[in-house]
Scaffold this motif. Sequence first.
Motif, mmCIF file in Angstrom:
data_model
loop_
_atom_site.group_PDB
_atom_site.id
_atom_site.type_symbol
_atom_site.label_atom_id
_atom_site.label_comp_id
_atom_site.label_asym_id
_atom_site.label_seq_id
_atom_site.Cartn_x
_atom_site.Cartn_y
_atom_site.Cartn_z
ATOM 1 N N PHE A 64 22.015 1.596 24.125
ATOM 2 C CA PHE A 64 22.659 1.934 23.289
ATOM 3 C C PHE A 64 24.561 1.843 23.312
ATOM 4 C CE2 PHE A 64 25.564 5.908 22.212
ATOM 5 C CZ PHE A 64 24.485 6.208 20.956
ATOM 6 N N GLN A 65 24.532 1.395 24.533
ATOM 7 C CA GLN A 65 26.044 0.546 24.791
ATOM 8 C C GLN A 65 26.240 -0.557 23.879
ATOM 9 O OE1 GLN A 65 27.050 1.320 28.812
ATOM 10 N NE2 GLN A 65 28.002 3.506 28.859
ATOM 11 N N ILE A 66 25.476 -1.459 24.573
ATOM 12 C CA ILE A 66 25.775 -3.014 24.078
ATOM 13 C C ILE A 66 25.699 -2.938 22.381
ATOM 14 C CG2 ILE A 66 24.624 -4.978 23.474
ATOM 15 C CD1 ILE A 66 24.105 -4.812 26.729
ATOM 16 N N VAL A 67 24.533 -2.331 21.690
ATOM 17 C CA VAL A 67 25.000 -2.295 20.239
ATOM 18 C C VAL A 67 26.139 -1.584 19.979
ATOM 19 C CG1 VAL A 67 23.052 -0.791 18.432
ATOM 20 C CG2 VAL A 67 22.237 -2.459 20.339
ATOM 21 N N HIS A 68 26.214 -0.817 19.962
ATOM 22 C CA HIS A 68 27.869 0.779 19.861
ATOM 23 C C HIS A 68 29.332 -0.790 20.128
ATOM 24 C CE1 HIS A 68 24.877 3.754 18.941
ATOM 25 N NE2 HIS A 68 26.529 4.357 18.365
ATOM 26 N N GLN A 69 29.268 -1.310 21.366
ATOM 27 C CA GLN A 69 30.535 -2.194 21.545
ATOM 28 C C GLN A 69 29.443 -3.887 21.141
ATOM 29 O OE1 GLN A 69 29.616 -2.680 25.818
ATOM 30 N NE2 GLN A 69 31.005 -0.961 25.991
ATOM 31 N N SER A 70 28.900 -4.165 20.854
ATOM 32 C CA SER A 70 28.498 -5.170 19.866
ATOM 33 C C SER A 70 29.435 -5.034 18.035
ATOM 34 C CB SER A 70 27.614 -5.852 19.868
ATOM 35 O OG SER A 70 26.191 -5.054 18.932
ATOM 36 N N GLN A 71 29.597 -3.555 17.332
ATOM 37 C CA GLN A 71 29.516 -3.076 16.230
ATOM 38 C C GLN A 71 30.463 -2.899 16.748
ATOM 39 O OE1 GLN A 71 26.811 -0.526 13.638
ATOM 40 N NE2 GLN A 71 25.474 -2.673 14.335
ATOM 41 N N GLU A 72 31.387 -2.744 17.382
ATOM 42 C CA GLU A 72 33.164 -2.431 17.125
ATOM 43 C C GLU A 72 33.938 -3.926 17.736
ATOM 44 O OE1 GLU A 72 34.846 0.174 17.643
ATOM 45 O OE2 GLU A 72 33.208 1.079 17.039
ATOM 46 N N LEU A 73 32.644 -4.978 17.525
ATOM 47 C CA LEU A 73 33.945 -6.254 17.611
ATOM 48 C C LEU A 73 33.240 -7.197 16.360
ATOM 49 C CD1 LEU A 73 32.322 -7.936 21.156
ATOM 50 C CD2 LEU A 73 34.161 -7.046 20.688
ATOM 51 N N TYR A 74 32.014 -6.683 15.782
ATOM 52 C CA TYR A 74 31.606 -7.037 14.612
ATOM 53 C C TYR A 74 32.387 -6.440 13.265
ATOM 54 C CZ TYR A 74 28.324 -10.588 15.603
ATOM 55 O OH TYR A 74 27.361 -11.214 16.350
ATOM 56 N N LEU A 75 32.803 -5.327 13.564
ATOM 57 C CA LEU A 75 34.000 -4.876 12.301
ATOM 58 C C LEU A 75 35.378 -5.109 12.708
ATOM 59 C CD1 LEU A 75 32.072 -0.878 12.498
ATOM 60 C CD2 LEU A 75 32.239 -2.510 10.812
ATOM 61 N N LYS A 76 36.068 -5.251 13.884
ATOM 62 C CA LYS A 76 37.150 -5.966 14.453
ATOM 63 C C LYS A 76 37.382 -7.738 13.886
ATOM 64 C CE LYS A 76 39.996 -7.848 17.519
ATOM 65 N NZ LYS A 76 39.784 -8.049 19.535
#
Length: 464
Positions: A64-76
Amino acid sequence: MHTSTDYSHAEKLKQELTQPLFNVMLKKWVGKGELDYERYLHTDTLLSLQSPEGELVSHDELMFQIVHQSQELYLKLASREMVEVVAEMDRDALWAVVARLARVQKIIAGISAEMAILETMTPAEYQVIRRSLGNGSGQESPGYNTLRHAADGLESAMERMLARRGLTLFQVYSAGGPKDLQHVCEQLVTVDESFQGWLYAHYQLVRRTIGIDRTVKALDGLPSQVLQARMTLPLFRALWDVRVELTAGWKREGGYTPGESRTGGGCPMAAINAMKDTAVHAPVAQAQAVHAPVAQAAHAHVAAHAAPAHAHEARTGGGCPMHAQHSAAVHAPVAHAPASHAPHAVAHAPAAHAQPAPVSHAPHAVAHAPHAPVAHAPPAPHAAAHAPHAPVAHAPHAPAPHAAAHAPHAVHTPVAHAPHAPHAAAAPAPVAHGPHAAPHGPHAHSHAAHVSAYAHAQELRSQS
């Protein structure tokens, strides 16, 4: 028989994964944070951003954490790419715009696909994780809010681009509208569609974990039903509204009745639209073709002298070391480039009181045969469009390759004792074979025009 449920092997493996590992090929220890790869990516920090193993409330919480963290990076990343699109659009670098928008679309499509990973989590597992999320909500996502703000800037850049052309979106999308702007706008729609697809994937994730209903409250206190409206909220509303406007003005006239004979085939409006497209885009295509080799040469020169930065070198001031050189070297030479760099440099001006030279039998061979020799006449600089011509000598027929092979310098029909008059680089003079003249724009010579010119030349020869 051994029936132990002892998980010592799994525990041993889990412990090993948290320690540095020896790479036998490199003969180095990986995981100490000392290698260039680790220092460049800050892996020691990156891999410590998740809750430690002993603090996880559920095995699925790490996912749950890794997917959401990676999404934040890709959105950046997507937001930063949008900033570059704004800069490229403001200088009308539309090829670069289209390529970069394709990247943005793939980034958003990637984070949409990642939602499928979270769908492997059961509702029961999520209910456990949810107790430790506080009042967290997707509306609080920095990546989501940053992307929407970047999209607002991109929409403003699109409006400035249309204003420079003196066009509305309706005119761009109407029959005969400029294809380059249509393509850019359609790329923006593709990005927007992918963004809404990501929101829909999130909606489906919520639906299968906590449900969609007015009685189901998200952690921020809002009913989960509000996601239905949010997932169809576009980034570029005007690009969707113009479709409604076009359909409102649609008429049935101009088509075929079902079952009606369609002798000749094709859409009845196709020829009209093609003529409009040619008239709109020919000047733009010529201007872009003139400067392309100069920009490419400048890029090659700068790249040859650039040096990469070391993986962990200090980067005081930030930015790419090549950026300033590219900015100065690529654009300045274009404005002052000699006319000799222009592709399809024209060496033919209309002949006056001269017998036309034989025309090659190969189709499309009038303007672009590769470097036919010129007798006793060095090429003159390109300055004027029209000048008197001496008589043209009869040269033997030579097969010429197809004109589509755009050589950087134009081809000269064999000429004897005739000095070449200067020519204009920006507006090439037409080739005249008797009364039939064809312009020297890109792909401008039709086969019918060449056949007609050849027939007229034969007629003049027989009369003489």
